[in-house]
Design a protein around this motif. Structure first.
Motif, short mmCIF file in Angstrom:
data_model
loop_
_atom_site.label_atom_id
_atom_site.label_comp_id
_atom_site.label_asym_id
_atom_site.label_seq_id
_atom_site.Cartn_x
_atom_site.Cartn_y
_atom_site.Cartn_z
N PRO B 47 -34.54 42.07 -3.16
CA PRO B 47 -34.25 42.95 -1.89
C PRO B 47 -35.01 43.57 -1.08
O PRO B 47 -34.71 44.27 -0.21
N ILE B 48 -36.07 44.41 -2.01
CA ILE B 48 -36.71 44.85 -0.60
C ILE B 48 -37.80 44.46 0.47
O ILE B 48 -37.43 45.31 1.51
N TYR B 50 -36.00 42.25 2.54
CA TYR B 50 -34.81 41.73 3.22
C TYR B 50 -34.76 42.06 5.01
O TYR B 50 -34.61 41.56 5.59
N SER B 51 -35.64 43.22 5.09
CA SER B 51 -36.19 43.77 6.53
C SER B 51 -37.65 43.50 7.04
O SER B 51 -37.83 43.09 8.12
N VAL B 400 -31.34 51.04 -11.70
CA VAL B 400 -30.76 51.72 -10.86
C VAL B 400 -31.06 50.67 -9.39
O VAL B 400 -31.04 49.88 -8.51
N PHE B 401 -32.07 49.82 -9.83
CA PHE B 401 -32.84 49.36 -8.55
C PHE B 401 -31.87 48.11 -9.10
O PHE B 401 -32.06 46.73 -8.09
N VAL B 403 -29.10 47.17 -10.02
CA VAL B 403 -28.40 47.37 -9.01
C VAL B 403 -27.96 47.59 -7.54
O VAL B 403 -27.41 47.25 -7.02
N VAL B 404 -28.77 48.62 -7.40
CA VAL B 404 -29.38 48.81 -6.00
C VAL B 404 -30.06 47.01 -4.96
O VAL B 404 -29.22 46.96 -3.27
N PHE B 407 -26.85 44.99 -4.82
CA PHE B 407 -25.87 45.44 -3.39
C PHE B 407 -25.65 45.63 -2.34
O PHE B 407 -25.78 44.74 -1.61
N LEU B 408 -27.41 45.31 -1.86
CA LEU B 408 -28.61 45.17 -0.87
C LEU B 408 -28.07 43.90 0.03
O LEU B 408 -27.94 43.54 0.84
#
Lengths: 164, 500
Positions: B47-48, B50-51, B400-401, B403-404, B407-408
Motif C-alpha cells: 500500500p505504500i 499506491y502513489s 496499525v499498518f 489496518v491503514v 483502508f487505503l
C-alpha cells in the motif's frame, strides 16, 4: 498377579489415542465438509444470478470448487482414520496449544480501531489501534506506549499529508 | 534495444534509485527484526506504493524483498533467532561462529554470499524469462489450465500438513477468487448484495490479512506465552577484526556458486521457496564437505551456502511469473498484486505490452543488489542493534499498518473488515494445519485459472476427450497426478512451512 503384556498396553494406548483423534477428524469433516455442503446447496444457488454463457455458467466454477473441497474433506477424514496413531510419546512433545483468547481479543480491538479510523481519520484511528493492541498484549508502561503513539501519529500524519 | 535503454533510463531516474535505496533500508530492518517475515512485510509495504510510478513501486518492493532475505541472517548469527524462516539454517554455523568471536566475519560472508546469489539469479531471470515467455505464448488455454493445476497440486504437496489439507487450501483460494462479477456475463456471484464485493475480495486486504495480520496474532500469542517463562537468548555483539582474506574468499567460492544454483532451481520450481532452498543447499554443502570443514560447529561455508541459496530464490521465482504468469512463491504472488495495482498483468504478454517497464525492473534489480552490498556493509554493526527492538513494539506498529494499508486500497472501512475476516481465517487455517501459502497462490491465480478453463471448454466444445489431442496438457496433468501419488506415500513428504 499378571502384568499386562506389552502388546496389550500398546493396544490400549492406541485406543486411548484414537478416540480424541476420531473426534478431531469428525469435527474437521463437519466444519470443512459441512461448509462445502452449505456453499453448494445454499450460498452459491442463492447468491449467484443465472445467466446464459457460452463457456461456463457463472455458478459452475464455485460449485466445482466447493464440491472438490467436500470430496477432499471426506478423503482427509478417511485418511486420518486409516493413519496409524503416532508412536507413544510423539504426541506429548507437541505440547498444549495456547488458547485463542489473545487472537480473538486482538481482532475485536482492531475492529474497534477500524471503526474509529473510519469515523475520525488516520491519526486518531492509528493511535486508537496502537493503544488498544498494546493493552491486549499486556504493555501497560505509559512512557513506552506514549512514545509508540507519537511515532504512529507522525507516520499517519505523513500518510495523510502525502495524499496516498 | 530502444526499450532496454529506455528501461535503464527509468531505472536510473532519481525516483527509482531513491525507492530502491529506501526499499533496501526497510527490507534490512524487516529482515533483522525477529517476528516479522518477508511476505508479511511485503504485504504491508504494497500500500505504500499506491502513489508511486510503476517502476519506482516495483523497485521499492524488490528492494524490500531482497534486503529482508539478506537481513534475516543478522538475527540468526547474533541471536540464534532467524529474522526470516529462510535464515533458520544459517544458525547452524552462524551462531557457533559468533560464540567463537567471529560474528563480524560470519555477517560479512552472509552479506557477500547473499549479493552473489542475488546477482547471478537476476542474470538467470534476464536470460530465461523472455525465451520461456515466447514458448508460453505458443501454449493454448488447455495447456495453461494444465500448468496451473500441476503448479497448485505441487505447491499443495509441499505445504505443511497433509496433502488433502494443502489441496483444500488451494481450492478454497480459487473459490474465494470467484466472488464478484462473473467475467463472462458480468452477473454478481456470492456478493450478498454488497457493492464493495462486485470487484471481488480486495487483493491487498487478502494478502495483508492472511500474512501480516495472521502473523501478528501468532506472535502476540507466542509473546504472551513467553512472557510467563521470561526466557530470552542472549545476543552476541559483533566484535574483533573480522577481516576476510582473499584465500578465505576463494575457499568459499565453490560452495557459494553451488548453492546459488540450488537456490535458482528452488525458485523456478513453484512451491519450493527460500526455506527449502536454503536447507537443501546446506544439506548438499554438508554432503560434499571437504576434509577439515566443520559444518555445524562454526563453518563459514555453511553460512555462505544458506545465504546464497536464500537470496537466489526470489529473482528465480519471477521466471515462471514473467514467463507464464504463475507466481512461484508467496512473495512473487504479492508482487503480482503490486503489478496489478499499477495496471500491469504479469505473464507472457508483458514483454510485448510493457517492455520498457520489464527492462527497467531488470536494471532496478541489479541496482538493488549493488545497493544491498553498500547498505549492508555500511550498516553491518548498526543493523545488529535493531535485533534488540522488543516484539511488544513491533506488534502494535505492524497491526496499525495492516489496518491503514487495507483502508487505503479502496478508502472504505469494508477493506479493513475484509482484512480482519481473512486474517482470522488465516489464523485458524494455520492453527489446524491448512496452508495459507497455497490458499493465497490459489486466490491470486484464480481469475487467470477460471479464464483459461472457460477458454478450454470453448475450444474443446465441452468434450473432455479433446484433451488427448494436446500432449503438453496431458504431460502436465500426468505430472500433477504423479505429484499426488509420490507425496501421498509415507515418508516422502517434505514438511517445511517456508512462509514463502
Amino acid at each position: 498377579m499378571t502384568q499386562p503384556s506389552l502388546a496389550q498396553t500398546t493396544e490400549g494406548g492406541e485406543r486411548d489415542q484414537r478416540s480424541p483423534k476420531l473426534l478431531q477428524a469428525l469435527a474437521e469433516l463437519a466444519v470443512v465438509g459441512g461448509g462445502s455442503l452449505i456453499a453448494i446447496f445454499w450460498v452459491i444457488p442463492n447468491q449467484t444470478a443465472s445467466a446464459s454463457a457460452y463457456g461456463m455458467s457463472p455458478s459452475m466454477m464455485p460449485i466445482a470448487c466447493a464440491t472438490a473441497i467436500g470430496l477432499l474433506a471426506v478423503f482427509q477424514f478417511l485418511a486420518s482414520l486409516l493413519r496409524r496413531p503416532a508412536a507413544s510419546g510423539a504426541g506429548k512433545t507437541e505440547g498444549k496449544r495456547p488458547g485463542m483468547t489473545a487472537a480473538v481479543l486482538l481482532v475485536l480491538v482492531t475492529c474497534i480501531g477500524a471503526y474509529v479510523l473510519s469515523r475520525f481519520g488516520l491519526v486518531v484511528g492509528g493511535i486508537a489501534v496502537t493503544v488498544l493492541v498494546s493493552l491486549v498484549i499486556g504493555e501497560f508502561r505509559l512512557l513506552r506506549t506514549g512514545a509508540l503513539c507519537c511515532a504512529v501519529a507522525g507516520v499517519m500524519l505523513l500518510i495523510d499529508l502525502s495524499g496516498l | 534495444m530502444q526499450d532496454i535503454l529506455l528501461g535503464a533510463a527509468d531505472a536510473f531516474s532519481i525516483g527509482a534509485v531513491v525507492s530502491v535505496f529506501f526499499g533496501i533500508l526497510l527490507g534490512y530492518v524487516i529482515g533483522v527484526l525477529p517476528g516479522l517475515s518477508r511476505p508479511a512485510a511485503l504485504a504491508v509495504a504494497v500500500p505504500i506504493t499506491y502513489s508511486m510510478a510503476p517502476i519506482s513501486a516495483i523497485a521499492f518492493l524488490v528492494g524490500v524483498t531482497k534486503a529482508s532475505a539478506a537481513g534475516g541472517a543478522t538475527g540468526a548469527i547474533l541471536l540464534n533467532t532467524p529474522g526470516e524462516p529462510s535464515s533458520a539454517a544459517t544458525r547452524f554455523d552462524g551462531y557457533p561462529l559468533a560464540l567463537a568471536g567471529r560474528a563480524t566475519q560470519a555477517l560479512k560472508v552472509a552479506l557477500y554470499a547473499s549479493v552473489f546469489g542475488d546477482i547471478v539469479s537476476t542474470l538467470a531471470l534476464i536470460a530465461l524469462a523472455k525465451p520461456l515467455a515466447a514458448f508460453a505464448l505458443k501454449m493454448g488455454p488447455l495447456e495453461m489450465t494444465a500448468v496451473m493445476i500441476f503448479a497448485l497440486t505441487f505447491i499443495a504437496a509441499l505445504s505443511d500438513g497433509s496433502l488433502s489439507r494443502g489441496l483444500i487450501s488451494g481450492v478454497l483460494g480459487l473459490l474465494l477468487a470467484t466472488v464478484g462479477l462473473d467475467p463472462e456475463s458480468a452477473t454478481p456471484r456470492m456478493t450478498f448484495g454488497m457493492i464493495e464485493l462486485f470487484d471481488g475480495i480486495p487483493l491487498i486486504a487478502a494478502t495483508v490479512g492472511m500474512l501480516a495480520f495472521t502473523e501478528m496474532l501468532t506472535q502476540a500469542e507466542a509473546y504472551l506465552a513467553r512472557k510467563k517463562r521470561a526466557a530470552e537468548t542472549e545476543a552476541v555483539t559483533p566484535q574483533g577484526d573480522g577481516r576476510l582474506s582473499w584465500r578465505e574468499m576463494l575457499r568459499l567460492t565453490p560452495v557459494t556458486v553451488q548453492s546459488t544454483a540450488v537456490g535458482i532451481a528452488a525458485g523456478v520450481i513453484p512451491g519450493l521457496g527460500p526455506t527449502i532452498g536454503a536447507f537443501l543447499s546446506y544439506a548438499i554443502a554438508k554432503k560434499t564437505a571437504r576434509p577439515g570443514d566443520r559444518y555445524g560447529k562454526g563453518e563459514l561455508k555453511g553460512v555462505a551456502a544458506t545465504e546464497a541459496a536464500d537470496n537466489a530464490v526470489l529473482p528465480a521465482s519471477m521466471i515462471p511469473l514473467f514467463a507464464i504468469g504463475l507466481p512461484g512463491s508467496v512473495s512473487a504472488a504479492i508482487l503480482v498484486s503490486a503489478f496489478m495495482l499499477h495496471g500491469v498483468v504479469p505473464g507472457p504478454l508483458v514483454f510485448d505490452q510493457h517492455p520498457r517497464l520489464i527492462y527497467g525492473i531488470y536494471v532496478s534489480m541489479i541496482v538493488a543488489s549493488l545497493c544491498m552490498l553498500f547498505v549492508g556493509r555500511i550498516g553491518l554493526h548498526l543493523f545488529a542493534k535493531i535485533t534488540a527492538v522488543p516484539i511488544s513494539i513491533i506488534i502494535p506498529f505492524v497491526i496499525v499498518f495492516c489496518v491503514v494499508g487495507s483502508f487505503l486500497e479502496r478508502d472504505t472501512a469494508f477493506s479493513i473488515y475484509a482484512m480482519l475476516g481473512l486474517g482470522m481465517l488465516g489464523y485458524l487455517m494455520q492453527r489446524y494445519g491448512y496452508s495459507v501459502i497455497t490458499f493465497l497462490i490459489g486466490f491470486v491465480v484464480g481469475p487467470i485459472f477460471e479464464l483459461s478453463l472457460r477458454q478450454s471448454l470453448i475450444v474443446t466444445h465441452h468434450d473432455a476427450t479433446k484433451v488427448l489431442e494436446h500432449p503438453i496438457a496431458i504431460g502436465f496433468l500426468l505430472a500433477a497426478v504423479a505429484a499426488v501419488v509420490i507425496f501421498m506415500r509415507p515418508g516422502k513428504r517434505i514438511v517445511l512451512e517456508s512462509a514463502d
